[in-house]
Design an enzyme around this catalytic site. Structure first.
Site, PDB file in Angstrom:
ATOM      1  N   ASP A 139       0.809  -1.215   0.000  1.00  0.00           N
ATOM      2  CA  ASP A 139       0.000   0.000   0.000  1.00  0.00           C
ATOM      3  C   ASP A 139       0.842   1.264   0.000  1.00  0.00           C
ATOM      4  O   ASP A 139       2.047   1.248   0.282  1.00  0.00           O
ATOM      5  CB  ASP A 139      -0.955   0.018   1.191  1.00  0.00           C
ATOM      6  CG  ASP A 139      -0.228  -0.032   2.539  1.00  0.00           C
ATOM      7  OD1 ASP A 139       0.791  -0.767   2.637  1.00  0.00           O
ATOM      8  OD2 ASP A 139      -0.652   0.642   3.487  1.00  0.00           O
ATOM      9  N   GLU A 191       0.033  -1.088   5.655  1.00  0.00           N
ATOM     10  CA  GLU A 191       1.173  -0.654   6.473  1.00  0.00           C
ATOM     11  C   GLU A 191       1.099   0.829   6.806  1.00  0.00           C
ATOM     12  O   GLU A 191       1.600   1.252   7.855  1.00  0.00           O
ATOM     13  CB  GLU A 191       2.484  -0.955   5.733  1.00  0.00           C
ATOM     14  CG  GLU A 191       3.738  -0.812   6.586  1.00  0.00           C
ATOM     15  CD  GLU A 191       4.325   0.594   6.602  1.00  0.00           C
ATOM     16  OE1 GLU A 191       5.183   0.874   7.471  1.00  0.00           O
ATOM     17  OE2 GLU A 191       3.932   1.413   5.750  1.00  0.00           O
TER      18      GLU A 191
END
Length: 364
Positions: A73, A133
């Site tokens: 991400d 994350e």
């Protein structure tokens, strides 16, 4: 239908393709599908999936196993969007511009390219591509794997492909946040002598921080710098009322020689006499550079990059491996100071160098 990713393509082109897929935190399904689709046909890998986290691992019966991990991400795009990626000339050669080029699609591109090519690595390898994350820790995909599938991410040594500009950063500092609460007595500001101003009394908290001398602590041959700093302050209810409470939020970045409990005890000692409430804590990670696998990694990478080994002062997911007893380091392309910035960009040479160094280490 999942987008096609060619894991055999050049790592720079693979990085571009990864960046150009939707992957803002919470929207990782498309990129996770694409990564799974690229890995699933490879006969030498067992591919596992949990939510939007993809794990691929060799099963060669090697004596030891290494884990190489990276998150899929990114933070949100700029306005206007800094995607699709662009190749531009930089002072030292071509640069790849766009969201995720630094944090951390360069590292993920290197991982995906190596996962395809290394069908008989020196050690068994587990490749971990995980979600969420860049948001709250409770959502972190690697944390979810550690909690729900610890056997998927277990190994003897781990490399997290976070941006380090192609250097090696061992372990990481831990982090502790506390609220230091200072009481007072409320009163009308026209009769302030009838109260006790909590904001004024908080000056002693700030004075202790100003006098504090942060430590430098050597752990496994690396020197970690600590820090104790006020990062927020709040108090007061109205402009004509003496405040009866002031809260100073303090962040302690502590070397990985101590755990959060020891860090908390130290902070309470610094603020003796005040009410201290812990609001967040995460342990650090020792780099474990004395481990033979870590030593071999350092030797191989430095032979290819000519860099050096430094401590990681910020907190990263290497701490999640440390919690499993797995020593871990950070190593990946991209300047971490450019992560999340509007002008996020990565020299393509760093992507190539990191690919070559990891390939040399794993294939030798």
């Amino acid at each position: 239908m999942a987008a096609d990713l060619d894991p055999w393509s050049d790592p720079v082109e693979l990085t571009r393709a990864l960046c150009d897929l939707p992957s803002v935190s919470g929207d990782e399904r498309a990129i996770a599908d694409a990564v799974e689709g690229a890995l699933a046909p490879l006969a030498h890998l067992e591919v596992l999936r949990d939510g939007d986290a993809v794990v691929a691992r060799t099963r060669l019966g090697r004596e030891r196993r290494v884990v190489i991990a990276g998150h899929l991400d990114t933070v949100p795009l700029t306005d206007p969007p800094n995607l699709p990626t662009e190749l531009r000339d930089g002072p030292d050669g071509p640069e790849l511009w766009g969201r995720g080029t630094v944090d951390m699609k360069g590292g993920v591109g290197v991982m995906l390219a190596l996962a395809a090519r290394l069908d008989a690595p020196r050690w068994d390898v587990t490749w971990v591509f995980y979600d969420h994350e860049e948001v709250a820790s409770a959502l972190n995909g690697l944390g979810r794997l550690v909690a729900q599938h610890p056997d998927w991410v277990q190994g003897d040594f781990a490399v997290l492909g976070e941006p380090t500009a192609g250097g090696i950063e061992g372990g990481c500092n831990g982090t502790l946040r506390v609220d230091v609460r200072v009481p007072g007595v409320t009163a009308h500001s026209a009769r302030s002598w009838m109260g006790d101003n909590a904001i004024h009394r908080a000056s002693e908290v700030l004075a202790r921080l100003d006098r504090y001398e942060p430590r430098s602590v050597e752990v496994d041959g690396l020197t970690y710098r600590e820090g104790l700093n006020a990062v927020g302050i709040r108090g007061g209810h109205a402009t004509n009322v003496i405040p009866d409470e002031c809260v100073v939020t303090v962040n302690y970045r502590f070397a990985p020689h101590q755990d959060p409990a020891a860090a908390e005890a130290h902070v309470r000692e610094v603020f003796a006499g005040f009410d201290v409430v812990v609001t967040d804590a995460a342990p650090g990670a020792r780099p474990g550079l004395d481990d033979p696998l870590a030593a071999a990694f350092v030797e191989a990478v430095l032979a290819r990059t000519g860099g050096e080994v430094a401590p990681k002062f910020g907190w990263t997911d290497v701490a999640r491996f440390s919690a499993l007893g797995v020593p871990a380091v950070n190593f990946g392309p991209g300047d971490p100071l450019l992560a999340h910035k509007d002008d996020e960009r990565c020299p393509t040479a760093q992507i190539t160098t990191c690919f070559d160094a990891l390939h040399f280490w794993l294939a030798s």
